[in-house]
Design a protein around this motif. Structure first.
Motif, PDB file in Angstrom:
ATOM      1  N   ILE A  39       0.745  -1.264  -0.105  1.00 45.73           N
ATOM      2  CA  ILE A  39      -0.144   0.037   0.148  1.00 45.73           C
ATOM      3  C   ILE A  39       1.003   1.311  -0.021  1.00 45.73           C
ATOM      4  O   ILE A  39       1.991   1.186   0.701  1.00 45.73           O
ATOM      5  N   ARG A  40       0.565   2.266  -0.719  1.00 47.52           N
ATOM      6  CA  ARG A  40       1.167   3.576  -0.724  1.00 47.52           C
ATOM      7  C   ARG A  40       0.259   4.724  -0.373  1.00 47.52           C
ATOM      8  O   ARG A  40      -0.725   4.800  -1.173  1.00 47.52           O
ATOM      9  N   VAL A  87      -4.714   3.352   8.188  1.00 48.64           N
ATOM     10  CA  VAL A  87      -5.789   3.034   8.642  1.00 48.64           C
ATOM     11  C   VAL A  87      -6.740   3.894   7.778  1.00 48.64           C
ATOM     12  O   VAL A  87      -7.904   3.423   7.348  1.00 48.64           O
ATOM     13  N   ARG A  88      -6.509   5.214   7.652  1.00 48.89           N
ATOM     14  CA  ARG A  88      -7.305   6.099   6.798  1.00 48.89           C
ATOM     15  C   ARG A  88      -7.532   5.387   5.419  1.00 48.89           C
ATOM     16  O   ARG A  88      -8.700   5.607   4.971  1.00 48.89           O
ATOM     17  N   ALA A  89      -6.729   4.885   4.711  1.00 48.85           N
ATOM     18  CA  ALA A  89      -6.726   4.449   3.416  1.00 48.85           C
ATOM     19  C   ALA A  89      -7.680   3.081   3.483  1.00 48.85           C
ATOM     20  O   ALA A  89      -8.276   2.827   2.702  1.00 48.85           O
ATOM     21  N   TYR A  90      -7.378   2.121   4.529  1.00 46.13           N
ATOM     22  CA  TYR A  90      -8.215   1.060   4.853  1.00 46.13           C
ATOM     23  C   TYR A  90      -9.836   1.356   4.979  1.00 46.13           C
ATOM     24  O   TYR A  90     -10.454   0.631   4.194  1.00 46.13           O
ATOM     25  N   LEU A  91     -10.218   2.519   5.488  1.00 43.19           N
ATOM     26  CA  LEU A  91     -11.413   2.792   5.556  1.00 43.19           C
ATOM     27  C   LEU A  91     -12.053   3.439   4.290  1.00 43.19           C
ATOM     28  O   LEU A  91     -12.824   3.169   3.773  1.00 43.19           O
ATOM     29  N   GLU A  92     -11.022   4.593   3.736  1.00 42.24           N
ATOM     30  CA  GLU A  92     -11.525   5.205   2.506  1.00 42.24           C
ATOM     31  C   GLU A  92     -11.996   4.483   1.342  1.00 42.24           C
ATOM     32  O   GLU A  92     -12.459   4.673   0.563  1.00 42.24           O
ATOM     33  N   SER A 102      -7.140  -8.164   6.921  1.00 42.98           N
ATOM     34  CA  SER A 102      -6.439  -7.597   5.535  1.00 42.98           C
ATOM     35  C   SER A 102      -4.953  -7.308   6.070  1.00 42.98           C
ATOM     36  O   SER A 102      -4.956  -6.946   7.265  1.00 42.98           O
ATOM     37  N   LYS A 103      -4.115  -7.648   5.083  1.00 48.23           N
ATOM     38  CA  LYS A 103      -2.505  -7.780   5.574  1.00 48.23           C
ATOM     39  C   LYS A 103      -1.951  -6.884   4.647  1.00 48.23           C
ATOM     40  O   LYS A 103      -2.054  -6.998   3.345  1.00 48.23           O
ATOM     41  N   LEU A 104      -1.287  -5.452   4.947  1.00 45.42           N
ATOM     42  CA  LEU A 104      -0.727  -4.502   4.181  1.00 45.42           C
ATOM     43  C   LEU A 104       0.496  -4.367   4.349  1.00 45.42           C
ATOM     44  O   LEU A 104       0.950  -4.435   5.791  1.00 45.42           O
ATOM     45  N   THR A 109       8.917   4.182   2.947  1.00 43.71           N
ATOM     46  CA  THR A 109       8.029   5.412   2.951  1.00 43.71           C
ATOM     47  C   THR A 109       8.683   6.597   3.807  1.00 43.71           C
ATOM     48  O   THR A 109       9.178   6.165   5.011  1.00 43.71           O
ATOM     49  N   PRO A 110       8.787   7.643   3.126  1.00 44.34           N
ATOM     50  CA  PRO A 110       9.264   8.854   3.693  1.00 44.34           C
ATOM     51  C   PRO A 110       8.550   9.349   5.201  1.00 44.34           C
ATOM     52  O   PRO A 110       7.185   9.365   4.898  1.00 44.34           O
ATOM     53  N   ILE A 111       9.281   9.513   6.241  1.00 44.23           N
ATOM     54  CA  ILE A 111       8.528   9.855   7.184  1.00 44.23           C
ATOM     55  C   ILE A 111       9.246  11.151   7.871  1.00 44.23           C
ATOM     56  O   ILE A 111      10.493  11.422   7.834  1.00 44.23           O
ATOM     57  N   PHE A 112       8.490  12.358   8.295  1.00 41.18           N
ATOM     58  CA  PHE A 112       9.068  13.506   8.554  1.00 41.18           C
ATOM     59  C   PHE A 112       8.899  13.885  10.070  1.00 41.18           C
ATOM     60  O   PHE A 112       7.672  13.952  10.454  1.00 41.18           O
TER      61      PHE A 112
END
Length: 301
Positions: A39-40, A87-92, A102-104, A109-112
């Motif tokens: 997932i991205r 989680v937001r993408a899982y719901l949306e 569901s296994k993602l 992934t860049p983190i700031f």
């Protein structure tokens, strides 16, 4: 005058980029064996996602986020961690309507985070993570720990230590929260300003304060306040790890820096790194999906 890269960031060039590509290929093969799909998510999200998901009284939200207003005066934030966005993408994207669990996974992934750059810490860094939804079975917690250890061993990192704790559930933490406040009350005036402020709004954060470490040594242990369900979950997890031949240390001091954790929390330490030696961290977050607007759904990552 030439322009240099911003402090706390790094360029990836050869030969380092070939190492990254090698690690990424290992990760893709390993996650495929464990049944995880990629997932991205966007680099920036609405600020409210992290305020609600991570917790407003955490260091991440209070001190470390890169937040800005766009041209329409909306508050947006560069992603400071990976789970809330997944989680937001899982719901949306209605992944929750598919067969569970569901296994993602997400990769590079860049983190700031706005924090003091030092050895092992950058203001832009990259994470690999896995998230699994829809099962309360502690076997899934053990699977994720096993996946992380398998990857590290394939990278020939063998001086590792797995540390475990349980954060319990909201029922456990109600009594524990009061016990922590009672313990810290006599020394409140001597605590750092952050701890004094969090004493009322988020007393669990006092346990992992980097300034008041000595004060935390005698604090109550959440493990002593677990309800029967959380005790069973933790004992079952340890049983699965025993069956898998995975050694571990129970460390009551692990609370992680995010408010969404419930029950299992863990860290994997690589002893050759010095002070910044935790290279994997995670746990269970059974209330996060509901906090972000979905139905009550178990999660671990």
């Amino acid at each position: 005058m030439t322009i240099s890269r911003p402090r706390g960031t790094n360029d990836l060039i050869s030969p380092d980029i070939e190492v990254w590509q090698y690690v990424e290929e290992l990760i893709r093969k390993l996650t495929a064996r464990y049944g995880y799909a990629e997932i991205r998510t966007p680099v920036f999200e609405h600020t409210e996602l992290f305020q609600r998901g991570v917790g407003e009284a955490t260091d991440i939200v209070e001190k470390e986020m890169y937040t800005f207003r766009d041209r329409a005066d909306r508050s947006l934030t560069l992603r400071p961690e990976g789970t809330a966005a997944v989680v937001r993408a899982y719901l949306e994207n209605k992944i929750n309507a598919q067969m569970q669990p569901s296994k993602l996974y997400y990769l590079s992934t860049p983190i700031f985070r706005y924090e003091r750059p030092q050895a092992g810490r950058y203001r832009q860094h990259h994470q690999f993570g896995v998230e699994a939804f829809g099962s309360q079975d502690p076997a899934l917690d053990a699977e994720i720990i096993s996946l992380a250890l398998e990857l590290l061993k394939e990278l020939q990192l063998d001086d590792l230590e797995l540390r475990l704790n349980s954060m319990g559930c909201p029922n456990c933490r109600t009594e524990y929260r009061e016990a922590v406040k009672e313990y810290y009350k006599p020394m409140l005036a001597e605590l750092c300003s952050d701890c004094q402020r969090r004493y009322e709004v988020n007393p669990l954060r006092l346990i992992d304060c980097k300034v008041d470490r000595e004060a935390a040594k005698g604090a109550p242990r959440l493990l002593d306040y677990l309800c029967d369900d959380c005790k069973t979950h933790f004992n079952d997890l340890k049983g699965y790890l025993d069956v898998l031949g995975i050694s571990y240390t129970v460390d009551p001091g692990i609370v992680r820096g995010l408010d969404y954790y419930t029950k299992t929390v863990f860290e994997i330490v690589y002893k050759g790194l010095g002070a910044q030696d935790t290279i994997v961290g995670g746990g269970r977050y059974d209330g996060l999906v509901e906090t972000l607007g979905g139905k009550s759904t178990a999660g671990v990552g």
